[in-house]
Each structure stands twice: as structure tokens, then as C-alpha cells.
Scaffold this motif. Structure first.
Motif: not given
Lengths: 237, 126
Positions: A143-146, A178-184
């Protein structure tokens, strides 16, 4: 080992059990008490352990996404859009200073973070789960990266005064976060991210003067409300 | 559970048949990591149907391996499951048996899985 040996006591249960559920296991092992050679037994044990590992890893998914908090953030986003419309003007409207409009969105971000963290902690407490868990830390990395990229690009856009790019940057970076954080996490989070990315594409193609604010309203307002309500209903709050 | 002759590795017949079914093993493994999981969370996590989860969870409940708590949150029914001390012991015993089925060199990794499954303290029986 069991090779050559007769069925041990309790084998009848295994045979019944195997017949009822899975005569042949997905992992290639067997539930029956029939003799197995060492290699097959070991492979079945390996497969079982692999399944347990996968389950433990999956059980580490972040399930404390606060649907209600998300819906509140959606309402606040609509209020921010209204404030831009009625009071400050949009950051990309020519002829007015962009600072007051930007302050509204910065305030929304800060308040949303507080609400998000607060309601997530509340949900974790209610579900008897730890808040600062390894899975939350993993999700935060994505999440933080985005979000950081969004901050950097916003700075660059303001510095170069191409403020009409802001809706696309905000929607796109938040969607990627959201897509990156949402993976987990639970799947609606990822789908919400995908919807934000689609809105970002629309914002990049359409003129910000006419479509910037409506797209922000649909994204930060509408999507938060809709997905927040769905998560609250489907994932216990 | 019966064991083979002394000094021999255990056979699949030594595994607790109640746990050996995949979905039930999944339920216990997931609950070993979380103090409590709701029916919805377990269903999504294990990618199964409401009916299947309900049946298998009831078998574990009847065996005293999990406890089930039903309550209303507002007007919505909410079912949550917890692992009992008996269920945790059964899972640990199952993992130990699996571990003993492997050649010694692989037992270290298996033991790591067992440790992970036992990260949280055993809940009290209710």
C-alpha cells in the motif's frame, strides 16, 4: 514401515472414511489403512505438510479491512468534492489559487488515514485478532509504495504547474496502492483498486476541467461507499 | 491411534482420521493461527461452500476440537469458531506423526510448520 504389514487397528475407520470422502486424495496419498511403501507414505506426508503450509500462509490474509470506516471515508470524499465545488474551486481551475483546494484534499487524506487506522484497530479488537500483525505489515508495504509514489508525483505536478494531471495521478496511485496492498487482503480491496485504475485511465483521457472532479467523486466517494458497504456486509464490519 | 512396531515410522493409519480430511485439516490449521475466525472468513479462506464448511466444522465441534459461538451482530447472525486445547493437541500430534513419516533430513522443515501452527497459546476450553 507399513509395507507388507497388515492393517493396523483403526484401519477400518480409515477405509470407511476414505470411501465416504475421497477414495483417492488430491495429493496422491491415501486414507486407507492398506499397506504403503516408504516412498508413497513420505510423499503423502509431504503433501499434507505442504497443504498445511499453504493454509497457514493464506490464513495470514488481512481480514480486518474496515468496511464501515471505508464508507465514512467515501462520505468525507463527497464532502471534499462539495467543498471544491462551492468554496475553493478545483486545483486545476484556472484563475484561482490552487492552494485552498489542495488543502481540502490534504485534509481528507489525513482524516482518512486516522479513520482507516482507527476502525481497523477496532475491527481487529472485535474479532480478537492482533492489529500490528505480520500480515498487516506485508499489506502496508504494498500500500505504501503506491501512496508514496502518489505523493512524489503530486509534488512534481504542482511544481511544474500541470495540475490537470492531478485526478489521474491520485486515482491511479491510490488504485495501484490498493491492488498491491490488497494482494494480502480480502479480494474486494483488489477489485476496488482495479476500479480506481480504470477511473485513472478515464481521467488521463478526459479533460480535467470538466471531468476531474466528477471522477474524483465517483472514485474516492462512490467506490469507497460501495465497496465499504459490501465489505461491511460480507466481511463482518 | 495405533502405531507400528517399535522404532518403525508411523503409517497413514496412525493419523487421526478426523483431522486427515482436507477441509477439516484446513479449519484446524487456520484456527491454530487465529484466536477466532468467523464462518465467512473460514469459508473464504478455504475456498469452500457454506454447506461443506458447516458439515465439516460440526464434526470437529462434536469431537471437541473446536467451539462454535453463534451470536447476533445487530440483526445479522454471526458464527465464529475457536480451536480448543483438545483440538490444538490433536493437530500437534497429527503434525508430529507426519513429521515422523519423513526421512530425518526433512523433519526440521516439518517441525517448523508444527511450530508455526502452535504460535498462539492454547485457548481455554469453553
Amino acid at each position: 514401515m507399513a509395507g507388507g504389514a497388515g492393517p493396523s487397528p483403526g484401519a477400518a475407520d480409515h477405509i470407511l472414511y476414505g470411501n465416504k470422502y475421497l477414495t483417492e486424495l488430491r495429493h496422491g496419498g491415501t486414507l486407507s489403512g492398506e499397506p504403503m511403501d516408504d516412498a508413497r507414505t513420505q510423499q503423502a506426508a509431504r503433501d499434507d505438510l505442504q497443504y498445511i503450509r499453504r493454509t497457514l500462509a493464506a490464513a495470514g490474509h488481512l481480514s480486518i479491512i474496515p468496511g464501515r470506516g471505508m464508507a465514512v471515508i467515501g462520505l468525507l470524499a463527497i464532502a471534499a468534492v462539495a467543498a471544491n465545488l462551492r468554496t475553493t474551486g478545483t486545483p486545476w481551475a484556472g484563475g484561482v489559487a490552487p492552494e485552498p483546494a489542495l488543502v481540502v484534499w490534504a485534509a481528507l487524506l489525513a482524516i482518512s488515514l486516522v479513520i482507516g487506522i482507527g476502525t481497523m484497530a477496532q475491527k481487529a479488537r472485535r474479532q480478537g485478532q492482533p492489529f500490528w500483525s505480520p500480515v498487516l505489515r506485508k499489506a502496508l508495504w504494498g500500500y505504501a509504495a503506491g501512496m508514496l509514489l502518489g505523493g512524489v508525483l503530486t509534488g512534481a505536478v504542482i511544481r511544474t504547474e500541470v495540475l490537470a494531471l492531478l485526478p489521474a495521478v491520485w486515482l491511479g496511485c491510490y488504485g495501484a496502492a490498493l491492488v498491491a496492498g490488497g494482494i494480502s487482503s480480502v479480494s474486494p480491496v483488489r477489485w476496488m483498486g482495479v476500479c480506481f485504475l480504470l477511473l485513472a485511465a478515464a481521467a488521463a483521457l478526459l479533460p480535467a476541467k470538466d471531468f476531474g472532479l466528477p471522477l474524483l467523486a465517483v472514485g474516492f466517494g462512490g467506490l469507497h461507499l460501495a465497496f465499504g458497504a459490501y465489505i461491511a456486509w460480507r466481511h463482518d464490519g | 491411534m495405533a502405531r507400528n512396531a517399535k522404532h518403525e515410522r508411523p503409517s497413514p493409519a496412525d493419523l487421526d482420521p478426523l483431522i486427515h480430511e482436507r477441509l477439516r485439516l484446513g479449519i484446524l490449521s487456520a484456527l491454530a493461527l487465529h484466536e477466532s475466525l468467523s464462518f465467512t472468513e473460514l469459508r473464504d479462506l478455504l475456498e469452500t461452500t457454506d454447506g461443506n464448511l458447516s458439515v465439516q466444522a460440526r464434526k470437529l465441534e462434536e469431537a471437541g476440537y473446536v467451539t462454535c459461538q453463534k451470536k447476533f451482530v445487530g440483526r445479522k447472525p454471526n458464527t465464529s469458531y475457536r480451536l480448543t486445547a483438545r483440538g490444538r493437541n490433536a493437530l500437534e500430534s497429527y503434525l508430529q506423526t507426519l513429521e515422523q513419516m519423513l526421512p530425518p533430513i526433512e523433519r526440521v522443515r516439518a517441525a517448523a510448520v508444527a511450530r508455526r501452527g502452535a504460535l498462539r497459546p492454547a485457548p481455554s476450553e469453553s
